[in-house]
Design a protein around this motif. Structure first.
Motif, PDB file in Angstrom:
ATOM      1  N   ILE A 263      -7.628  12.715  -4.645  1.00 23.91           N
ATOM      2  CA  ILE A 263      -7.178  11.994  -5.837  1.00 23.91           C
ATOM      3  C   ILE A 263      -6.621  13.026  -6.803  1.00 23.91           C
ATOM      4  O   ILE A 263      -7.306  13.979  -7.165  1.00 23.91           O
ATOM      5  CB  ILE A 263      -8.316  11.201  -6.505  1.00 23.91           C
ATOM      6  CG1 ILE A 263      -8.908  10.178  -5.520  1.00 23.91           C
ATOM      7  CG2 ILE A 263      -7.816  10.498  -7.766  1.00 23.91           C
ATOM      8  CD1 ILE A 263     -10.091   9.414  -6.084  1.00 23.91           C
ATOM      9  N   ARG A 264      -5.377  12.837  -7.207  1.00 25.74           N
ATOM     10  CA  ARG A 264      -4.742  13.807  -8.094  1.00 25.74           C
ATOM     11  C   ARG A 264      -4.059  13.082  -9.252  1.00 25.74           C
ATOM     12  O   ARG A 264      -3.252  12.172  -9.040  1.00 25.74           O
ATOM     13  CB  ARG A 264      -3.691  14.623  -7.334  1.00 25.74           C
ATOM     14  CG  ARG A 264      -3.029  15.716  -8.198  1.00 25.74           C
ATOM     15  CD  ARG A 264      -1.761  16.255  -7.522  1.00 25.74           C
ATOM     16  NE  ARG A 264      -2.022  16.718  -6.187  1.00 25.74           N
ATOM     17  CZ  ARG A 264      -2.468  17.934  -5.882  1.00 25.74           C
ATOM     18  NH1 ARG A 264      -2.707  18.807  -6.855  1.00 25.74           N
ATOM     19  NH2 ARG A 264      -2.669  18.286  -4.633  1.00 25.74           N
ATOM     20  N   GLN A 265      -4.420  13.477 -10.467  1.00 25.44           N
ATOM     21  CA  GLN A 265      -3.691  12.985 -11.628  1.00 25.44           C
ATOM     22  C   GLN A 265      -2.369  13.750 -11.695  1.00 25.44           C
ATOM     23  O   GLN A 265      -2.331  14.955 -11.438  1.00 25.44           O
ATOM     24  CB  GLN A 265      -4.504  13.187 -12.905  1.00 25.44           C
ATOM     25  CG  GLN A 265      -4.064  12.288 -14.036  1.00 25.44           C
ATOM     26  CD  GLN A 265      -5.126  12.172 -15.122  1.00 25.44           C
ATOM     27  OE1 GLN A 265      -6.177  12.804 -15.038  1.00 25.44           O
ATOM     28  NE2 GLN A 265      -4.861  11.365 -16.137  1.00 25.44           N
ATOM     29  N   GLU A 266      -1.287  13.084 -11.995  1.00 26.31           N
ATOM     30  CA  GLU A 266       0.038  13.672 -11.796  1.00 26.31           C
ATOM     31  C   GLU A 266       0.285  14.941 -12.586  1.00 26.31           C
ATOM     32  O   GLU A 266       1.066  15.784 -12.180  1.00 26.31           O
ATOM     33  CB  GLU A 266       1.120  12.633 -12.120  1.00 26.31           C
ATOM     34  CG  GLU A 266       1.215  11.540 -11.053  1.00 26.31           C
ATOM     35  CD  GLU A 266       2.468  10.710 -11.196  1.00 26.31           C
ATOM     36  OE1 GLU A 266       3.130  10.814 -12.248  1.00 26.31           O
ATOM     37  OE2 GLU A 266       2.790   9.956 -10.262  1.00 26.31           O
ATOM     38  N   ASP A 267      -0.390  15.139 -13.716  1.00 23.11           N
ATOM     39  CA  ASP A 267      -0.167  16.345 -14.510  1.00 23.11           C
ATOM     40  C   ASP A 267      -1.181  17.445 -14.222  1.00 23.11           C
ATOM     41  O   ASP A 267      -1.241  18.440 -14.931  1.00 23.11           O
ATOM     42  CB  ASP A 267      -0.172  16.013 -16.005  1.00 23.11           C
ATOM     43  CG  ASP A 267      -1.486  15.380 -16.442  1.00 23.11           C
ATOM     44  OD1 ASP A 267      -2.276  14.977 -15.558  1.00 23.11           O
ATOM     45  OD2 ASP A 267      -1.726  15.298 -17.649  1.00 23.11           O
TER      46      ASP A 267
END
Length: 307
Positions: A47-51
């Motif tokens: 899971i990666r937050q875009e920033d």
């Protein structure tokens, strides 16, 4: 029925459920990954937050066991997202991995299993060792207490254009500088572990020693350091056996009359690896020795094991 999903089907269904859970909470990327680690391949969900530069990997074996035990897929998805949102991601100083001058001081070497592990250590430069395989890593420093690292892959080394001998030499020097040797008696090691336990009975004297590094992480690697094996022999005054307890430490057993046979020692190592060591932390099932007349670590011969 939903709980009859295979492990592969479960991964895909969970991926879609997590994506749906995150849909209203911001911009996230979510994908499956299969990471080959020492001895094992593990399925995970990223899971990666875009920033964000880095992203955690949630391994799915325990989640699947919970699913088979009856936990609904939506509950597993919700708990996984909650776990992601509760953790604090470290600030990682990520170097330019294509620039050798910027990363050479971060190079490290590790000793890993080689018996059933070729798909792991052959992802990048490696050297075979009597006790396993030597693998290169890049240490990624951060601002917290945790440390992260990544394996040097073949494509990285090719871009650097440096001879492998130079890479391993630099990595070994760096590792020695940052991971000092720890060598103590088994009694001292146990007393350290039991220091906080009240009313512990006195320990019986043990003839064994524990060899690792000061952090107890990938401590078996210290056997790659020049002169360490010889220094141990000088310290204990006898030739000795090496039992690969795990990738984190080894047991040193001085050779004595009337002790267990090599075959019995090997059976003991195998049994402990099967029952007490995590699969990804197993170094090997053999028994090794250091003799002053040979002055190097070698695997005990088949004849010795069987005798």
């Amino acid at each position: 029925m939903e709980n009859k999903l295979t492990y592969s089907e479960f991964q895909e269904h969970l991926l879609q459920a997590v994506r749906q859970e995150l849909k209203t909470q911001g911009s996230y990327q979510c994908e499956l990954t299969h990471n080959q680690k020492n001895n094992v391949e593990s399925a995970g969900l990223i899971i990666r937050q875009e920033d964000h530069v880095i992203a955690p990997v949630f391994y799915l074996e325990k989640a699947y066991q919970s699913f088979l035990a009856g936990m609904p897929l939506q509950q597993i998805s919700r708990e996984l997202v909650e776990a992601y949102q509760e953790q604090v991601l470290p600030e990682v100083d990520l170097p330019d991995l294509t620039d050798y001058e910027k990363i050479k001081d971060r190079l490290r070497v590790r000793l890993v299993n080689r018996e059933n592990n070729q798909s792991y250590y052959k992802q990048g430069p490696y050297k075979l060792h009597p006790m396993g395989a030597e693998v290169l890593y890049i240490d990624l420093e951060n601002q917290g207490t945790e440390r992260m690292s990544i394996q040097v892959k073949t494509i990285m080394a090719e871009r650097w254009g440096k001879p492998e001998a130079e890479l391993f030499g630099t990595a070994l020097e760096n590792t020695q500088d940052h991971e000092k040797v720890s060598f103590c008696s088994m009694n001292e090691a146990l007393q350290e572990l039991l220091a906080e336990e009240p009313m512990v009975a006195p320990l019986e004297e043990s003839p064994m020693y524990v060899l690792s590094n000061e952090t107890r992480k990938f401590g078996a690697t210290v056997l790659l350091y020049p002169e360490v094996a010889k220094q141990i022999r000088d310290k204990i005054g006898k030739d000795y056996y090496i039992l690969p307890s795990s990738i984190h430490e080894c047991i040193i057993l001085p050779k004595e009359k009337g002790m267990l046979s090599v075959k019995e020692l090997r059976d003991m190592v195998w049994e402990i690896n099967q029952s007490q060591v995590l699969p990804e932390e197993v170094l090997g099932n053999e028994v090794y020795e250091f003799r002053d007349t040979v002055a190097k670590v070698k695997k005990c011969s088949k004849e010795e094991r069987e005798r």
